[in-house]
Scaffold this motif. Structure first.
Motif, PDB file in Angstrom:
ATOM      1  N   GLY A   1       0.813  -1.211   0.000  1.00 33.17           N
ATOM      2  CA  GLY A   1       0.000   0.000   0.000  1.00 33.17           C
ATOM      3  C   GLY A   1       0.840   1.251   0.000  1.00 33.17           C
ATOM      4  N   MET A   2       1.928   1.257   0.771  1.00 35.94           N
ATOM      5  CA  MET A   2       2.791   2.434   0.822  1.00 35.94           C
ATOM      6  C   MET A   2       3.491   2.667  -0.507  1.00 35.94           C
ATOM      7  SD  MET A   2       2.709   4.187   3.612  1.00 35.94           S
ATOM      8  CE  MET A   2       4.243   5.088   3.457  1.00 35.94           C
ATOM      9  N   ILE A   3       3.961   1.602  -1.154  1.00 38.72           N
ATOM     10  CA  ILE A   3       4.620   1.760  -2.454  1.00 38.72           C
ATOM     11  C   ILE A   3       3.663   2.347  -3.475  1.00 38.72           C
ATOM     12  CG2 ILE A   3       5.595   0.477  -4.388  1.00 38.72           C
ATOM     13  CD1 ILE A   3       6.922  -1.385  -2.396  1.00 38.72           C
ATOM     14  N   GLU A   4       2.427   1.862  -3.463  1.00 40.72           N
ATOM     15  CA  GLU A   4       1.433   2.383  -4.413  1.00 40.72           C
ATOM     16  C   GLU A   4       1.099   3.841  -4.132  1.00 40.72           C
ATOM     17  OE1 GLU A   4      -3.162   1.398  -5.892  1.00 40.72           O
ATOM     18  OE2 GLU A   4      -2.148   0.120  -4.405  1.00 40.72           O
ATOM     19  N   VAL A   5       0.924   4.174  -2.851  1.00 39.47           N
ATOM     20  CA  VAL A   5       0.550   5.541  -2.492  1.00 39.47           C
ATOM     21  C   VAL A   5       1.689   6.516  -2.761  1.00 39.47           C
ATOM     22  CG1 VAL A   5      -0.031   7.031  -0.537  1.00 39.47           C
ATOM     23  CG2 VAL A   5      -1.198   4.849  -0.817  1.00 39.47           C
ATOM     24  N   LEU A   6       2.918   6.112  -2.449  1.00 35.70           N
ATOM     25  CA  LEU A   6       4.060   7.001  -2.645  1.00 35.70           C
ATOM     26  C   LEU A   6       4.290   7.349  -4.110  1.00 35.70           C
ATOM     27  CD1 LEU A   6       6.601   5.515  -0.074  1.00 35.70           C
ATOM     28  CD2 LEU A   6       5.371   7.691   0.089  1.00 35.70           C
ATOM     29  N   GLU A   7       3.766   6.552  -5.010  1.00 35.24           N
ATOM     30  CA  GLU A   7       3.890   6.836  -6.447  1.00 35.24           C
ATOM     31  C   GLU A   7       2.706   7.629  -6.990  1.00 35.24           C
ATOM     32  OE1 GLU A   7       4.354   3.026  -8.210  1.00 35.24           O
ATOM     33  OE2 GLU A   7       6.441   2.763  -7.548  1.00 35.24           O
ATOM     34  N   SER A   8       1.788   8.031  -6.116  1.00 35.01           N
ATOM     35  CA  SER A   8       0.593   8.754  -6.563  1.00 35.01           C
ATOM     36  C   SER A   8       0.925  10.210  -6.871  1.00 35.01           C
ATOM     37  CB  SER A   8      -0.484   8.688  -5.485  1.00 35.01           C
ATOM     38  OG  SER A   8      -0.832   7.345  -5.201  1.00 35.01           O
ATOM     39  N   ASP A   9       0.051  10.821  -7.658  1.00 32.93           N
ATOM     40  CA  ASP A   9       0.263  12.213  -8.067  1.00 32.93           C
ATOM     41  C   ASP A   9       0.154  13.174  -6.890  1.00 32.93           C
ATOM     42  OD1 ASP A   9       0.666  11.448 -10.687  1.00 32.93           O
ATOM     43  OD2 ASP A   9      -1.445  11.704 -11.250  1.00 32.93           O
ATOM     44  N   TYR A  10      -0.793  12.900  -5.970  1.00 35.30           N
ATOM     45  CA  TYR A  10      -0.978  13.859  -4.878  1.00 35.30           C
ATOM     46  C   TYR A  10       0.201  13.859  -3.916  1.00 35.30           C
ATOM     47  CZ  TYR A  10      -2.374  10.123  -1.617  1.00 35.30           C
ATOM     48  OH  TYR A  10      -2.405   9.019  -0.816  1.00 35.30           O
ATOM     49  N   ILE A  11       0.943  12.755  -3.849  1.00 33.86           N
ATOM     50  CA  ILE A  11       2.147  12.743  -3.019  1.00 33.86           C
ATOM     51  C   ILE A  11       3.243  13.601  -3.670  1.00 33.86           C
ATOM     52  CG2 ILE A  11       3.975  11.285  -2.087  1.00 33.86           C
ATOM     53  CD1 ILE A  11       1.348  10.998  -0.611  1.00 33.86           C
ATOM     54  N   ARG A  12       3.384  13.472  -4.973  1.00 34.04           N
ATOM     55  CA  ARG A  12       4.362  14.318  -5.672  1.00 34.04           C
ATOM     56  C   ARG A  12       3.982  15.794  -5.569  1.00 34.04           C
ATOM     57  NH1 ARG A  12       4.623   9.728  -9.245  1.00 34.04           N
ATOM     58  NH2 ARG A  12       2.814  10.488 -10.438  1.00 34.04           N
ATOM     59  N   THR A  13       2.666  16.061  -5.616  1.00 32.31           N
ATOM     60  CA  THR A  13       2.210  17.447  -5.467  1.00 32.31           C
ATOM     61  C   THR A  13       2.526  17.986  -4.083  1.00 32.31           C
ATOM     62  OG1 THR A  13       0.422  17.035  -7.044  1.00 32.31           O
ATOM     63  CG2 THR A  13       0.214  18.969  -5.615  1.00 32.31           C
ATOM     64  N   ALA A  14       2.328  17.137  -3.062  1.00 32.06           N
ATOM     65  CA  ALA A  14       2.626  17.557  -1.688  1.00 32.06           C
ATOM     66  C   ALA A  14       4.107  17.880  -1.518  1.00 32.06           C
ATOM     67  CB  ALA A  14       2.202  16.456  -0.716  1.00 32.06           C
ATOM     68  N   HIS A  15       4.966  17.059  -2.120  1.00 32.95           N
ATOM     69  CA  HIS A  15       6.404  17.355  -2.067  1.00 32.95           C
ATOM     70  C   HIS A  15       6.725  18.644  -2.814  1.00 32.95           C
ATOM     71  CE1 HIS A  15       7.968  13.905   0.049  1.00 32.95           C
ATOM     72  NE2 HIS A  15       7.308  13.057  -0.744  1.00 32.95           N
TER      73      HIS A  15
ATOM     74  N   LYS B   1       4.865  21.193  -3.170  1.00 34.94           N
ATOM     75  CA  LYS B   1       4.391  22.361  -2.422  1.00 34.94           C
ATOM     76  C   LYS B   1       5.267  22.671  -1.213  1.00 34.94           C
ATOM     77  CE  LYS B   1      -0.180  22.663  -2.063  1.00 34.94           C
ATOM     78  NZ  LYS B   1      -1.599  22.237  -1.817  1.00 34.94           N
ATOM     79  N   GLY B   2       6.277  21.834  -0.982  1.00 33.70           N
ATOM     80  CA  GLY B   2       7.221  22.108   0.089  1.00 33.70           C
ATOM     81  C   GLY B   2       6.885  21.489   1.425  1.00 33.70           C
ATOM     82  N   LEU B   3       5.940  20.573   1.460  1.00 33.67           N
ATOM     83  CA  LEU B   3       5.612  19.918   2.727  1.00 33.67           C
ATOM     84  C   LEU B   3       6.760  19.023   3.166  1.00 33.67           C
ATOM     85  CD1 LEU B   3       1.865  18.878   2.184  1.00 33.67           C
ATOM     86  CD2 LEU B   3       2.755  20.840   3.448  1.00 33.67           C
ATOM     87  N   GLY B   4       6.952  18.921   4.483  1.00 29.30           N
ATOM     88  CA  GLY B   4       8.025  18.105   5.014  1.00 29.30           C
ATOM     89  C   GLY B   4       7.806  16.625   4.746  1.00 29.30           C
ATOM     90  N   THR B   5       8.902  15.891   4.715  1.00 25.24           N
ATOM     91  CA  THR B   5       8.817  14.456   4.423  1.00 25.24           C
ATOM     92  C   THR B   5       7.971  13.717   5.453  1.00 25.24           C
ATOM     93  OG1 THR B   5      11.016  14.542   3.414  1.00 25.24           O
ATOM     94  CG2 THR B   5      10.171  12.378   4.028  1.00 25.24           C
ATOM     95  N   GLY B   6       8.160  14.057   6.716  1.00 24.96           N
ATOM     96  CA  GLY B   6       7.388  13.388   7.762  1.00 24.96           C
ATOM     97  C   GLY B   6       5.905  13.654   7.640  1.00 24.96           C
ATOM     98  N   LYS B   7       5.533  14.889   7.331  1.00 21.50           N
ATOM     99  CA  LYS B   7       4.127  15.237   7.191  1.00 21.50           C
ATOM    100  C   LYS B   7       3.504  14.533   5.993  1.00 21.50           C
ATOM    101  CE  LYS B   7       1.046  19.225   7.413  1.00 21.50           C
ATOM    102  NZ  LYS B   7       0.967  20.715   7.480  1.00 21.50           N
ATOM    103  N   VAL B   8       4.236  14.488   4.884  1.00 20.53           N
ATOM    104  CA  VAL B   8       3.726  13.802   3.698  1.00 20.53           C
ATOM    105  C   VAL B   8       3.586  12.304   3.962  1.00 20.53           C
ATOM    106  CG1 VAL B   8       4.258  13.189   1.306  1.00 20.53           C
ATOM    107  CG2 VAL B   8       4.671  15.516   2.121  1.00 20.53           C
ATOM    108  N   LEU B   9       4.571  11.753   4.649  1.00 16.65           N
ATOM    109  CA  LEU B   9       4.586  10.317   4.887  1.00 16.65           C
ATOM    110  C   LEU B   9       3.463   9.874   5.814  1.00 16.65           C
ATOM    111  CD1 LEU B   9       6.033   7.589   4.526  1.00 16.65           C
ATOM    112  CD2 LEU B   9       7.468   8.195   6.476  1.00 16.65           C
ATOM    113  N   PHE B  10       3.319  10.549   6.955  1.00 13.79           N
ATOM    114  CA  PHE B  10       2.383  10.073   7.975  1.00 13.79           C
ATOM    115  C   PHE B  10       0.977  10.651   7.826  1.00 13.79           C
ATOM    116  CE2 PHE B  10       6.577   9.568   9.959  1.00 13.79           C
ATOM    117  CZ  PHE B  10       6.507   8.221  10.291  1.00 13.79           C
ATOM    118  N   LYS B  11       0.856  11.898   7.371  1.00 11.63           N
ATOM    119  CA  LYS B  11      -0.466  12.501   7.281  1.00 11.63           C
ATOM    120  C   LYS B  11      -1.183  12.153   5.984  1.00 11.63           C
ATOM    121  CE  LYS B  11      -2.950  16.899   7.668  1.00 11.63           C
ATOM    122  NZ  LYS B  11      -2.842  18.364   7.869  1.00 11.63           N
ATOM    123  N   HIS B  12      -0.434  12.018   4.893  1.00 11.35           N
ATOM    124  CA  HIS B  12      -1.062  11.787   3.594  1.00 11.35           C
ATOM    125  C   HIS B  12      -0.880  10.345   3.113  1.00 11.35           C
ATOM    126  CE1 HIS B  12      -1.943  16.061   3.023  1.00 11.35           C
ATOM    127  NE2 HIS B  12      -0.732  16.311   3.504  1.00 11.35           N
ATOM    128  N   ALA B  13       0.343   9.864   3.105  1.00  3.04           N
ATOM    129  CA  ALA B  13       0.595   8.541   2.526  1.00  3.04           C
ATOM    130  C   ALA B  13       0.095   7.417   3.431  1.00  3.04           C
ATOM    131  CB  ALA B  13       2.084   8.384   2.254  1.00  3.04           C
TER     132      ALA B  13
END
Length: 305
Positions: free
Chosen positions: A194-208, A210-222
């Motif tokens: 699930g994490m591999i699939e989510v980390l390759e999603s467009d909204y994760i790339r968009t979050a990165h 936009k300058g969001l921190g890695t921890g916030k992207v990882l735990f709050k979104h992914a």
């Protein structure tokens, strides 16, 4: 959300009724219960008296509706061997089984989700290979053998933990590890995928972007989206742990429902066995319902669909 809740509740009720019918018929398909209760050396008169006393001489449909009607009022009958109500027997031992299942689930989730996330962040790395090794070992090793190994190492050689009984919290550590380790591989692999699939999603790339921190992207979104199927699997695994505790409770001499089921099967106390099957099935169905509702809360698309 209310419509989603009603649909899931209706489905859970239908499954519970189906399970009660199947469990009722399977116990009677195993043979003449009156003969099993009477034991060896019983005369025909004794068997017939038991058959009349417990109502086994009536049609199956009459027996089922009477048993189901009593079960709805909390009456699961009386134990043939212990001579006490089945509800009392199960009620006395259920806290042990529920506590063991909860600790086992906590151990499985606490071990598998971090390993799954770490393996997804670094595919084909040492951490990923270590996670795969743990998963293969957990599926290949029988739980009873792992329990005996824990008793030998942690209880006999190192004397860290007690090997039997239910005196305190330390008595549940080894049984929880032995019971929860079997569920670890499935939860870990599902988390990794699930994490591999989510980390390759467009909204994760968009979050990165936009300058969001890695921890916030990882735990709050992914992780929030990747964990949705894990919740359903964890609920199913909890049901398996409750039903599979018969072996672990017998090995560690824990006075739980699983151990009670083993004793009842040995003594042909089918009233208790039937009550245990019904209670564990209802708990399993309720856990699946709670998991569905929690998933709908995590992902609004589920309840909209």
């Amino acid at each position: 959300m209310l419509g989603f809740l009603l649909k899931r509740a209706a489905l859970a009720l239908a499954v519970a009724v189906t399970v009660s019918i199947i469990s009722f018929l399977l116990l009677r398909a195993s043979g003449d219960i009156a003969v099993a209760v009477a034991g060896e050396g019983a005369t025909e008169a004794d068997i017939e008296a038991i058959r009349i006393q417990f109502g086994f001489d009536r049609p199956l449909i009459v027996q089922y509706f009477e048993w189901a009607g009593n079960a709805l009022t909390g009456d699961l009958g009386q134990s043939v061997y212990f001579r006490v109500p089945v509800v009392e027997l199960i009620g006395e031992r259920m806290p042990v089984t529920m506590g063991l299942g909860a600790l086992a689930l906590v151990f499985a989730v606490a071990l598998s989700i971090p390993l799954g996330v770490a393996a997804a962040l670094r595919p084909n790395s040492i951490i990923d290979r270590l996670s795969l090794w743990i998963a293969v070992l957990g599926q290949a090793m029988p739980s009873f053998w792992f329990a005996l190994l824990l008793m030998l190492v942690m209880g006999v050689w190192w004397r860290w933990l007690p090997i039997s009984g239910a005196g305190g919290f330390d008595h549940y550590i080894m049984p929880a590890i032995a019971l929860g380790y079997y569920a670890t591989p499935a939860i870990m692999r599902l988390t990794r995928a699930g994490m591999i699939e989510v980390l390759e999603s467009d909204y994760i790339r968009t979050a990165h972007a936009k300058g969001l921190g890695t921890g916030k992207v990882l735990f709050k979104h992914a992780l929030r989206n990747a964990v949705i199927p894990v919740v359903s699997l964890a609920a199913v695994q909890f049901g398996f742990m409750l039903s599979g505790s018969i072996v672990i409770e017998s090995i560690f001499a824990l006075p739980g429902v699983g151990h009670l089921a083993w004793i009842s099967l040995q003594r042909s106390d089918f009233t208790v066995v039937q009550g245990i099957v019904l209670m564990l099935s209802v708990i399993y169905i309720l856990m699946a319902l709670v998991a569905d509702l929690f998933n709908a809360w995590l992902d609004p698309r589920i309840r909209v669909a």
